[in-house]
Design a protein around this motif. Structure first.
Motif, mmCIF file in Angstrom:
data_model
loop_
_atom_site.group_PDB
_atom_site.id
_atom_site.type_symbol
_atom_site.label_atom_id
_atom_site.label_comp_id
_atom_site.label_asym_id
_atom_site.label_seq_id
_atom_site.Cartn_x
_atom_site.Cartn_y
_atom_site.Cartn_z
ATOM 1 N N TRP A 52 -11.495 -1.476 -91.143
ATOM 2 C CA TRP A 52 -11.635 -0.632 -92.425
ATOM 3 C C TRP A 52 -10.497 0.611 -92.383
ATOM 4 C CZ3 TRP A 52 -12.682 4.429 -92.592
ATOM 5 C CH2 TRP A 52 -12.845 5.116 -93.828
ATOM 6 N N GLU A 53 -10.362 1.085 -91.100
ATOM 7 C CA GLU A 53 -9.475 2.198 -90.912
ATOM 8 C C GLU A 53 -8.202 1.807 -91.436
ATOM 9 O OE1 GLU A 53 -9.557 3.440 -86.813
ATOM 10 O OE2 GLU A 53 -11.434 4.366 -86.983
ATOM 11 N N PHE A 54 -7.563 0.609 -90.972
ATOM 12 C CA PHE A 54 -6.395 0.196 -91.451
ATOM 13 C C PHE A 54 -6.149 0.059 -92.669
ATOM 14 C CE2 PHE A 54 -3.132 -3.270 -92.264
ATOM 15 C CZ PHE A 54 -2.340 -2.810 -91.618
ATOM 16 N N GLU A 55 -7.263 -0.578 -93.724
ATOM 17 C CA GLU A 55 -7.208 -0.912 -94.951
ATOM 18 C C GLU A 55 -7.086 0.710 -95.632
ATOM 19 O OE1 GLU A 55 -6.499 -3.504 -96.548
ATOM 20 O OE2 GLU A 55 -6.504 -4.566 -94.669
ATOM 21 N N HIS A 56 -7.817 1.494 -95.166
ATOM 22 C CA HIS A 56 -7.883 3.073 -95.847
ATOM 23 C C HIS A 56 -6.494 3.944 -95.307
ATOM 24 C CE1 HIS A 56 -11.743 1.524 -97.066
ATOM 25 N NE2 HIS A 56 -11.925 2.360 -97.674
ATOM 26 N N LYS A 58 -3.625 2.532 -95.535
ATOM 27 C CA LYS A 58 -3.060 1.951 -96.733
ATOM 28 C C LYS A 58 -3.188 2.815 -97.898
ATOM 29 C CE LYS A 58 -2.745 -2.903 -95.461
ATOM 30 N NZ LYS A 58 -3.177 -4.057 -95.991
ATOM 31 N N GLN A 59 -4.413 3.327 -98.342
ATOM 32 C CA GLN A 59 -4.689 4.303 -99.422
ATOM 33 C C GLN A 59 -4.200 5.575 -99.198
ATOM 34 O OE1 GLN A 59 -8.935 4.124 -100.745
ATOM 35 N NE2 GLN A 59 -9.061 2.095 -100.467
ATOM 36 N N LEU A 60 -4.250 5.954 -97.924
ATOM 37 C CA LEU A 60 -3.709 7.251 -97.451
ATOM 38 C C LEU A 60 -2.220 7.229 -97.665
ATOM 39 C CD1 LEU A 60 -6.065 8.266 -94.372
ATOM 40 C CD2 LEU A 60 -6.043 9.196 -96.825
ATOM 41 N N ARG A 69 2.272 5.262 -90.960
ATOM 42 C CA ARG A 69 2.211 4.273 -91.874
ATOM 43 C C ARG A 69 1.527 2.824 -91.287
ATOM 44 N NH1 ARG A 69 1.885 8.319 -94.788
ATOM 45 N NH2 ARG A 69 3.699 9.134 -95.830
ATOM 46 N N PRO A 70 0.598 2.299 -91.977
ATOM 47 C CA PRO A 70 -0.100 0.967 -91.561
ATOM 48 C C PRO A 70 0.944 0.060 -91.750
ATOM 49 C CG PRO A 70 -0.849 1.511 -93.610
ATOM 50 C CD PRO A 70 -0.231 2.660 -93.071
ATOM 51 N N VAL A 71 1.203 -0.948 -90.539
ATOM 52 C CA VAL A 71 2.252 -2.068 -90.768
ATOM 53 C C VAL A 71 1.761 -3.127 -90.470
ATOM 54 C CG1 VAL A 71 4.158 -2.745 -89.353
ATOM 55 C CG2 VAL A 71 4.093 -0.261 -89.498
ATOM 56 N N ALA A 72 0.753 -3.178 -89.113
ATOM 57 C CA ALA A 72 0.115 -4.708 -88.997
ATOM 58 C C ALA A 72 -1.321 -4.405 -88.242
ATOM 59 C CB ALA A 72 0.976 -5.574 -88.242
ATOM 60 N N MET A 120 -8.240 12.721 -97.394
ATOM 61 C CA MET A 120 -8.661 11.753 -96.348
ATOM 62 C C MET A 120 -10.254 11.587 -96.770
ATOM 63 S SD MET A 120 -7.328 12.650 -92.485
ATOM 64 C CE MET A 120 -5.571 12.442 -92.442
ATOM 65 N N HIS A 121 -10.899 12.811 -97.212
ATOM 66 C CA HIS A 121 -12.327 12.634 -97.566
ATOM 67 C C HIS A 121 -12.481 12.310 -99.076
ATOM 68 C CE1 HIS A 121 -14.010 14.305 -94.061
ATOM 69 N NE2 HIS A 121 -12.868 15.049 -93.906
ATOM 70 N N GLU A 122 -11.529 12.027 -99.865
ATOM 71 C CA GLU A 122 -11.642 11.342 -101.185
ATOM 72 C C GLU A 122 -11.825 9.981 -101.034
ATOM 73 O OE1 GLU A 122 -8.305 12.720 -103.351
ATOM 74 O OE2 GLU A 122 -9.092 14.741 -103.626
#
Length: 143
Positions: A52-56, A58-60, A69-72, A120-122
């Motif tokens: 969940w943190e990784f996917e979110h 990506k939104q951030l 930045r999320p890589v893998a 982040m809180h959005e």
């Protein structure tokens, strides 16, 4: 355990990091082409939360915040751990830098931190978890 992560065969530097608030094991990683990453290893029991943190993250990432930045993301260590690979963000630990800054600069960093926290809180919490159960604590930097 680290060497069974996809792409790890090209890593030439793996340095354990002992800072931060989480129980994750964290590593600075660099490859032969001088790319740098932050590798986080967590117990497999944290899989859902870390995914969940990784996917979110990506939104951030779309908000252009100054965060890794999320890589893998995936499972490693024969299914015992999950890994998160993030881009490396150069900077200094705010706890070391803040006392040496004047009040104006401290105030500006506070404004930037507030703007980042608002973004982040959005992002809504996943069903079944409240925001209080989720901690995504950024490392504020002065650079």
């Amino acid at each position: 355990m680290i060497r069974n992560i996809p792409g790890s065969d090209g890593w030439i530097t793996i340095k354990e990091l002992n800072k931060g608030w989480s129980r994750d094991r964290k590593y600075y990683v660099q490859d032969t082409e001088h790319n740098e990453w932050l590798l986080r290893l967590s117990d497999i029991s944290q899989h859902e939360r870390k995914q969940w943190e990784f996917e979110h993250m990506k939104q951030l990432d779309a908000n252009k915040l100054r965060i890794p930045r999320p890589v893998a993301f995936g499972v490693c260590d024969a299914g015992e751990q999950v890994y998160t690979l993030l881009s490396w963000v150069h900077g200094e630990d705010i706890r070391d830098v803040l006392p040496s800054l004047n009040q104006k600069d401290q105030y500006q960093l506070g404004i930037q931190a507030g703007q980042s926290l608002r973004a982040m809180h959005e992002i809504p919490a996943p069903s079944g978890l409240s925001h209080g159960q989720i901690t995504m604590k950024p490392k504020w930097t002065s650079t």
